[in-house]
Scaffold this active site. Structure first.
Site, PDB file in Angstrom:
ATOM      1  N   ASP A  59      47.347  24.185   8.004  1.00 34.51           N
ATOM      2  CA  ASP A  59      47.886  23.491   9.192  1.00 34.51           C
ATOM      3  C   ASP A  59      46.865  23.486  10.329  1.00 34.51           C
ATOM      4  O   ASP A  59      46.700  22.479  11.034  1.00 34.51           O
ATOM      5  CB  ASP A  59      49.173  24.178   9.669  1.00 34.51           C
ATOM      6  CG  ASP A  59      50.273  24.117   8.615  1.00 34.51           C
ATOM      7  OD1 ASP A  59      50.276  23.162   7.817  1.00 34.51           O
ATOM      8  OD2 ASP A  59      51.112  25.038   8.593  1.00 34.51           O
ATOM      9  N   PRO A 115      44.816  17.264   0.575  1.00 34.18           N
ATOM     10  CA  PRO A 115      45.341  18.135  -0.486  1.00 34.18           C
ATOM     11  C   PRO A 115      44.456  19.350  -0.670  1.00 34.18           C
ATOM     12  O   PRO A 115      43.282  19.333  -0.302  1.00 34.18           O
ATOM     13  CB  PRO A 115      45.257  17.229  -1.722  1.00 34.18           C
ATOM     14  CG  PRO A 115      44.090  16.325  -1.434  1.00 34.18           C
ATOM     15  CD  PRO A 115      44.029  16.142   0.058  1.00 34.18           C
ATOM     16  N   GLU A 175      46.935  20.514  -5.419  1.00 26.76           N
ATOM     17  CA  GLU A 175      47.690  19.296  -5.072  1.00 26.76           C
ATOM     18  C   GLU A 175      46.977  18.041  -5.582  1.00 26.76           C
ATOM     19  O   GLU A 175      47.606  17.079  -6.013  1.00 26.76           O
ATOM     20  CB  GLU A 175      47.913  19.242  -3.549  1.00 26.76           C
ATOM     21  CG  GLU A 175      48.948  20.272  -3.086  1.00 26.76           C
ATOM     22  CD  GLU A 175      48.852  20.699  -1.625  1.00 26.76           C
ATOM     23  OE1 GLU A 175      49.714  21.474  -1.185  1.00 26.76           O
ATOM     24  OE2 GLU A 175      47.900  20.291  -0.916  1.00 26.76           O
ATOM     25  N   GLY A 204      39.888  26.461   0.217  1.00 24.53           N
ATOM     26  CA  GLY A 204      40.018  27.870   0.610  1.00 24.53           C
ATOM     27  C   GLY A 204      38.723  28.402   1.208  1.00 24.53           C
ATOM     28  O   GLY A 204      38.088  27.734   2.040  1.00 24.53           O
ATOM     29  N   ASN A 247      53.606  23.491  12.902  1.00 29.25           N
ATOM     30  CA  ASN A 247      52.385  24.294  13.056  1.00 29.25           C
ATOM     31  C   ASN A 247      51.191  23.434  13.450  1.00 29.25           C
ATOM     32  O   ASN A 247      50.344  23.877  14.230  1.00 29.25           O
ATOM     33  CB  ASN A 247      52.072  25.037  11.752  1.00 29.25           C
ATOM     34  CG  ASN A 247      52.884  26.314  11.653  1.00 29.25           C
ATOM     35  OD1 ASN A 247      53.376  26.803  12.664  1.00 29.25           O
ATOM     36  ND2 ASN A 247      53.037  26.818  10.457  1.00 29.25           N
ATOM     37  N   ASN A 294      62.756  32.484   7.357  1.00 33.57           N
ATOM     38  CA  ASN A 294      61.978  33.169   6.321  1.00 33.57           C
ATOM     39  C   ASN A 294      61.629  34.575   6.786  1.00 33.57           C
ATOM     40  O   ASN A 294      61.465  34.818   7.981  1.00 33.57           O
ATOM     41  CB  ASN A 294      60.695  32.394   6.023  1.00 33.57           C
ATOM     42  CG  ASN A 294      60.998  31.043   5.414  1.00 33.57           C
ATOM     43  OD1 ASN A 294      62.027  30.873   4.762  1.00 33.57           O
ATOM     44  ND2 ASN A 294      60.134  30.085   5.632  1.00 33.57           N
ATOM     45  N   GLY A 335      49.213  37.785   9.938  1.00 30.17           N
ATOM     46  CA  GLY A 335      50.515  37.129   9.724  1.00 30.17           C
ATOM     47  C   GLY A 335      50.448  35.620   9.761  1.00 30.17           C
ATOM     48  O   GLY A 335      49.575  35.010   9.165  1.00 30.17           O
ATOM     49  N   ARG A 356      66.578  27.141   8.497  1.00 32.26           N
ATOM     50  CA  ARG A 356      66.348  28.308   7.630  1.00 32.26           C
ATOM     51  C   ARG A 356      65.445  29.346   8.310  1.00 32.26           C
ATOM     52  O   ARG A 356      64.683  29.019   9.220  1.00 32.26           O
ATOM     53  CB  ARG A 356      65.755  27.865   6.284  1.00 32.26           C
ATOM     54  CG  ARG A 356      64.351  27.359   6.359  1.00 32.26           C
ATOM     55  CD  ARG A 356      64.005  26.577   5.125  1.00 32.26           C
ATOM     56  NE  ARG A 356      62.728  25.912   5.321  1.00 32.26           N
ATOM     57  CZ  ARG A 356      61.620  26.256   4.680  1.00 32.26           C
ATOM     58  NH1 ARG A 356      61.632  27.237   3.816  1.00 32.26           N
ATOM     59  NH2 ARG A 356      60.496  25.603   4.911  1.00 32.26           N
ATOM     60  N   LEU A 365      66.000  51.089   5.103  1.00 29.05           N
ATOM     61  CA  LEU A 365      64.576  51.163   5.449  1.00 29.05           C
ATOM     62  C   LEU A 365      64.378  50.828   6.915  1.00 29.05           C
ATOM     63  O   LEU A 365      64.967  49.877   7.425  1.00 29.05           O
ATOM     64  CB  LEU A 365      63.769  50.194   4.570  1.00 29.05           C
ATOM     65  CG  LEU A 365      63.927  50.373   3.060  1.00 29.05           C
ATOM     66  CD1 LEU A 365      63.282  49.217   2.320  1.00 29.05           C
ATOM     67  CD2 LEU A 365      63.318  51.688   2.606  1.00 29.05           C
TER      68      LEU A 365
HETATM   69  N1  LIG Z   1      39.644  32.999   2.523  1.00 28.16           N
HETATM   70  C1  LIG Z   1      39.186  32.091   3.398  1.00 28.16           C
HETATM   71  N2  LIG Z   1      38.012  32.304   4.065  1.00 28.16           N
HETATM   72  C2  LIG Z   1      37.522  31.396   4.935  1.00 28.16           C
HETATM   73  N3  LIG Z   1      38.146  30.224   5.223  1.00 28.16           N
HETATM   74  C3  LIG Z   1      39.292  29.967   4.591  1.00 28.16           C
HETATM   75  C4  LIG Z   1      39.881  30.867   3.637  1.00 28.16           C
HETATM   76  N4  LIG Z   1      41.041  30.346   3.193  1.00 28.16           N
HETATM   77  C5  LIG Z   1      41.188  29.158   3.849  1.00 28.16           C
HETATM   78  N5  LIG Z   1      40.142  28.929   4.671  1.00 28.16           N
HETATM   79  C6  LIG Z   1      39.928  27.782   5.567  1.00 28.16           C
HETATM   80  O1  LIG Z   1      41.142  27.063   5.735  1.00 28.16           O
HETATM   81  C7  LIG Z   1      41.038  25.755   5.160  1.00 28.16           C
HETATM   82  C8  LIG Z   1      42.326  25.411   4.446  1.00 28.16           C
HETATM   83  O2  LIG Z   1      42.591  26.404   3.472  1.00 28.16           O
HETATM   84  P1  LIG Z   1      43.217  26.139   2.047  1.00 28.16           P
HETATM   85  O3  LIG Z   1      42.299  25.367   1.196  1.00 28.16           O
HETATM   86  O4  LIG Z   1      43.649  27.478   1.542  1.00 28.16           O
HETATM   87  O5  LIG Z   1      44.439  25.190   2.413  1.00 28.16           O
HETATM   88  P2  LIG Z   1      45.905  25.147   1.851  1.00 28.16           P
HETATM   89  O6  LIG Z   1      45.912  25.518   0.390  1.00 28.16           O
HETATM   90  O7  LIG Z   1      46.457  23.840   2.234  1.00 28.16           O
HETATM   91  O8  LIG Z   1      46.575  26.301   2.691  1.00 28.16           O
HETATM   92  P3  LIG Z   1      48.076  26.507   3.195  1.00 28.16           P
HETATM   93  O9  LIG Z   1      48.586  27.618   2.332  1.00 28.16           O
HETATM   94  O10 LIG Z   1      47.914  26.893   4.609  1.00 28.16           O
HETATM   95  O11 LIG Z   1      48.807  25.216   2.986  1.00 28.16           O
HETATM   96  C9  LIG Z   1      39.812  25.822   4.225  1.00 28.16           C
HETATM   97  O12 LIG Z   1      39.217  24.549   4.106  1.00 28.16           O
HETATM   98  C10 LIG Z   1      38.919  26.817   4.992  1.00 28.16           C
HETATM   99  O13 LIG Z   1      38.273  26.178   6.079  1.00 28.16           O
HETATM  100 MG   LIG Z   2      48.518  23.275   2.386  1.00 30.05          MG
END
Ligand SMILES: Nc1ncnc2c1ncn2[C@@H]1O[C@H](COP(=O)(O)OP(=O)(O)OP(=O)(O)O)[C@@H](O)[C@H]1O
Ligand SMILES: [Mg+2]
Length: 316
Positions: free
Chosen positions: A255, A185, A189, A225, A43, A92, A290, A90, A28
């Site tokens: 991060d 968290p 978590e 999120g 990060n 990724n 990314g 490592r 590929l």
């Molecule tokens: N889809 C989204 N739209 C808008 N803001 C987002 C979104 N996803 C994450 N964020 C922002 O990023 C912050 C952290 O995201 P998340 O809760 O996904 O953390 P996490 O699960 O620790 O992520 P990671 O995979 O980076 O460890 C959220 O509080 C929000 O401010």
């Molecule tokens: Mg996280």
């Protein structure tokens, strides 16, 4: 300016490429790869740099990939302390499939740190003085005892440095048992800490409050999120709403959020305002493709929007 040290236990280099279609057996043709440093604490240090601050990144590094990791960070002007490790750092692989708009993330296992390498890490943390913040972020590689971060918590207390933890599972639980300043968290978590499979939104504040009342930490910022975050202190729980944006990739959002919170605290913001800056930085990171972290201009614009909204009391 605050003195900030970030610690990464299982760093990596992330190699991203794209392809028309991911098919078995065929040779590929991929696009030219983009190579970036990766790992929680690394990060956070990079994002702090992008936000105009400075942090020192401490991590183990080994072999040829370790040298590439060190160089990539130097190119970004991140101050580093890398501990020589026997195993190769490592790598990724992230493959974006153009035909489906899907991203495939292939993570290699974390490197085993030897007892001597672990001791070296502790020696360095112990030696650095006048630290305001220590951030321990990311997963622990196999072979490292789960009380590893708890031992860092003990060092941080003796140094009067504020320890911020962004990790999961038993390492997070044992760090809390030692006592830390703040944890970040996500909902899953926190569920693990509460010994529950899943937490309803109205249970999140309760569970976080229990941890704070038991004296294990002062502040919990639960990231939610796209829904933003929930800030919990001994006095109150406040929901911080993330403004809607066009999300491209959520990699590195957590991060960038931690970096924003620390930058806010370093600027002397109160915890609610610092948490809002954290949400702005996390959300800003999702606007980039990314593994790219937040851009300051995006974060600052979102921060202005978030500050114009008043915190909503949490559902408790
Ligand atoms: N889809 C989204 N739209 C808008 N803001 C987002 C979104 N996803 C994450 N964020 C922002 O990023 C912050 C952290 O995201 P998340 O809760 O996904 O953390 P996490 O699960 O620790 O992520 P990671 O995979 O980076 O460890 C959220 O509080 C929000 O401010
Ligand atoms: Mg996280």
């Amino acid at each position: 300016m605050s003195r900030i040290l970030t610690i990464t236990f299982s760093p990596c280099i992330d190699k991203s490429t794209s392809i028309q279609e991911l098919l078995p057996d065929k040779k590929l043709k991929c696009s030219s790869p983009k190579i970036e440093p990766g790992g929680g604490g690394i990060n956070v240090a990079r994002a702090i740099g992008k936000l105009g601050g400075k942090a020192v990144a401490l991590y183990p590094s080994g072999g040829c990939t370790g040298k590439i990791l060190d160089q990539l960070l130097k190119n970004e002007r991140v101050s580093i302390i890398s501990i020589r490790m026997k195993q190769e750092t490592r790598e990724n692989i992230i493959v974006f499939e153009n035909s489906t708009n899907k991203q495939f993330r292939l993570g290699m296992p974390g490197n085993d740190l030897s007892k001597t390498e672990c001791q070296e890490l502790f020696k360095i943390i112990t030696r650095i003085n006048n630290l305001n913040f220590i951030v321990a972020s990311g997963s622990l590689p196999p072979g490292i005892p789960p009380n590893f971060i708890a031992r860092i918590a003990d060092i941080a207390k003796r140094k009067h440095a504020k320890l911020i933890i962004d990790t999961s599972g038993e390492p997070l639980r044992s760090a809390l048992a030692e006592g830390v300043y703040m944890i970040k968290p996500n909902a899953s978590e926190l569920s693990y800490l509460a010994n529950k499979e899943y937490l309803q939104e109205n249970e999140i504040a309760d569970e976080a409050k229990k941890i704070i009342t038991s004296g294990q930490c002062e502040i919990i910022i639960v990231s939610l999120g796209a829904k933003g975050a929930l800030l919990v202190t001994k006095d109150k729980a406040t929901r911080i709403v993330a403004p809607p944006v066009r999300t491209i990739s959520t990699v590195g959002a957590g991060d960038s959020m931690v970096a924003g919170i620390i930058m806010g605290l370093s600027k002397g913001y109160d915890i609610e305002t610092a948490a809002k800056y954290g949400v702005a930085c996390g959300t800003a990171a999702t606007m980039n493709p990314g593994t790219e972290l937040c851009h300051k201009e995006d974060a600052d614009k979102l921060f202005t929007q978030i500050r114009s909204l008043t915190g909503i009391p949490a559902l408790v």
